[in-house]
Design a protein around this motif. Structure first.
Motif, mmCIF file in Angstrom:
data_model
loop_
_atom_site.group_PDB
_atom_site.id
_atom_site.type_symbol
_atom_site.label_atom_id
_atom_site.label_comp_id
_atom_site.label_asym_id
_atom_site.label_seq_id
_atom_site.Cartn_x
_atom_site.Cartn_y
_atom_site.Cartn_z
ATOM 1 N N TRP A 167 1.395 -4.839 9.637
ATOM 2 C CA TRP A 167 1.922 -3.778 8.781
ATOM 3 C C TRP A 167 3.379 -3.497 9.131
ATOM 4 C CZ3 TRP A 167 -0.869 -1.202 4.984
ATOM 5 C CH2 TRP A 167 -2.231 -1.512 4.929
ATOM 6 N N TYR B 255 -6.037 -6.337 6.547
ATOM 7 C CA TYR B 255 -4.687 -6.836 6.768
ATOM 8 C C TYR B 255 -4.392 -6.890 8.259
ATOM 9 C CZ TYR B 255 -3.532 -6.969 1.855
ATOM 10 O OH TYR B 255 -3.495 -7.299 0.525
ATOM 11 N N PHE C 55 0.856 -1.178 0.000
ATOM 12 C CA PHE C 55 0.000 0.000 0.000
ATOM 13 C C PHE C 55 0.895 1.232 0.000
ATOM 14 C CE2 PHE C 55 -4.260 -1.714 0.939
ATOM 15 C CZ PHE C 55 -3.918 -3.023 1.217
ATOM 16 N N ARG D 189 -4.456 6.321 2.387
ATOM 17 C CA ARG D 189 -3.692 5.132 2.010
ATOM 18 C C ARG D 189 -4.408 4.421 0.868
ATOM 19 N NH1 ARG D 189 -3.370 1.166 6.802
ATOM 20 N NH2 ARG D 189 -5.557 0.872 6.193
ATOM 21 N N ASN E 197 -1.887 -10.503 5.282
ATOM 22 C CA ASN E 197 -3.315 -10.763 5.415
ATOM 23 C C ASN E 197 -3.559 -12.262 5.308
ATOM 24 O OD1 ASN E 197 -6.079 -10.918 5.117
ATOM 25 N ND2 ASN E 197 -6.108 -10.008 3.095
ATOM 26 N N THR F 149 -8.508 -4.266 0.571
ATOM 27 C CA THR F 149 -8.844 -3.338 1.658
ATOM 28 C C THR F 149 -7.816 -3.416 2.771
ATOM 29 O OG1 THR F 149 -11.185 -3.647 1.152
ATOM 30 C CG2 THR F 149 -10.639 -2.672 3.290
ATOM 31 N N GLY F 150 -7.216 -2.279 3.078
ATOM 32 C CA GLY F 150 -6.191 -2.255 4.100
ATOM 33 C C GLY F 150 -6.671 -2.739 5.455
ATOM 34 N N PHE G 264 -4.314 1.014 -2.036
ATOM 35 C CA PHE G 264 -3.809 -0.283 -2.447
ATOM 36 C C PHE G 264 -2.901 -0.130 -3.662
ATOM 37 C CE2 PHE G 264 -3.730 -4.718 -3.346
ATOM 38 C CZ PHE G 264 -3.919 -4.860 -4.717
ATOM 39 N N ALA H 115 2.135 -5.294 3.984
ATOM 40 C CA ALA H 115 1.180 -5.780 4.966
ATOM 41 C C ALA H 115 0.890 -7.255 4.710
ATOM 42 C CB ALA H 115 -0.110 -4.966 4.894
#
Length: 123
Positions: A113, A110, A37, A45, A99, A106-107, A47, A97
């Motif tokens: 980070w 996750y 990101f 922020r 996940n 979508t942050g 993607f 990040a």
């Protein structure tokens, strides 16, 4: 504890290239979708790219498609972002990040980070 450490950022002229790395520890790396990101000053922020655990599926934001390439080396617990044909609008702090779920865009989905690495592209 889980650590994601980005490296490889810096200052580059427009049209140049950089390769970001993100070294992971404290997690079963091969079980995670890894994403990149970025956040520019005053902006949300966004993607950039993601890669599934096996590397078989990759995803890109339209703004970087054809210029950036995400890859991973599960033996080294590292994910990479090769950035070519850089533009001034690519200037941002870049974050990797991890996940463990199915979402990649979508942050908020996750789990972990990194601290980020600055990429500055001069015109």
């Amino acid at each position: 504890q889980v650590q994601l450490v980005e490296s490889g950022g810096g200052l580059v002229q427009a049209g140049g290239s950089l390769r970001l790395s993100c070294a992971a520890s404290g997690l079963t790396f091969s079980s995670y979708t890894m994403g990149w990101f970025r956040q520019a000053p005053g902006k949300k922020r966004e993607f950039v790219a993601a890669i599934r655990w096996s590397g078989s599926s990759v995803y890109y934001a339209d703004s970087v498609k054809g210029r950036f390439a995400i890859s991973r080396d599960n033996a080294k617990n590292t994910v990479y972002l090769q950035m070519n044909s850089l533009k001034p609008e690519d200037t941002a702090v870049y974050y990797c990040a991890a996940n463990q779920g199915s979402s990649y865009y979508t942050g908020g989905h996750y789990d972990y980070w990194g601290q980020g690495t600055q990429v500055t592209v001069s015109s």
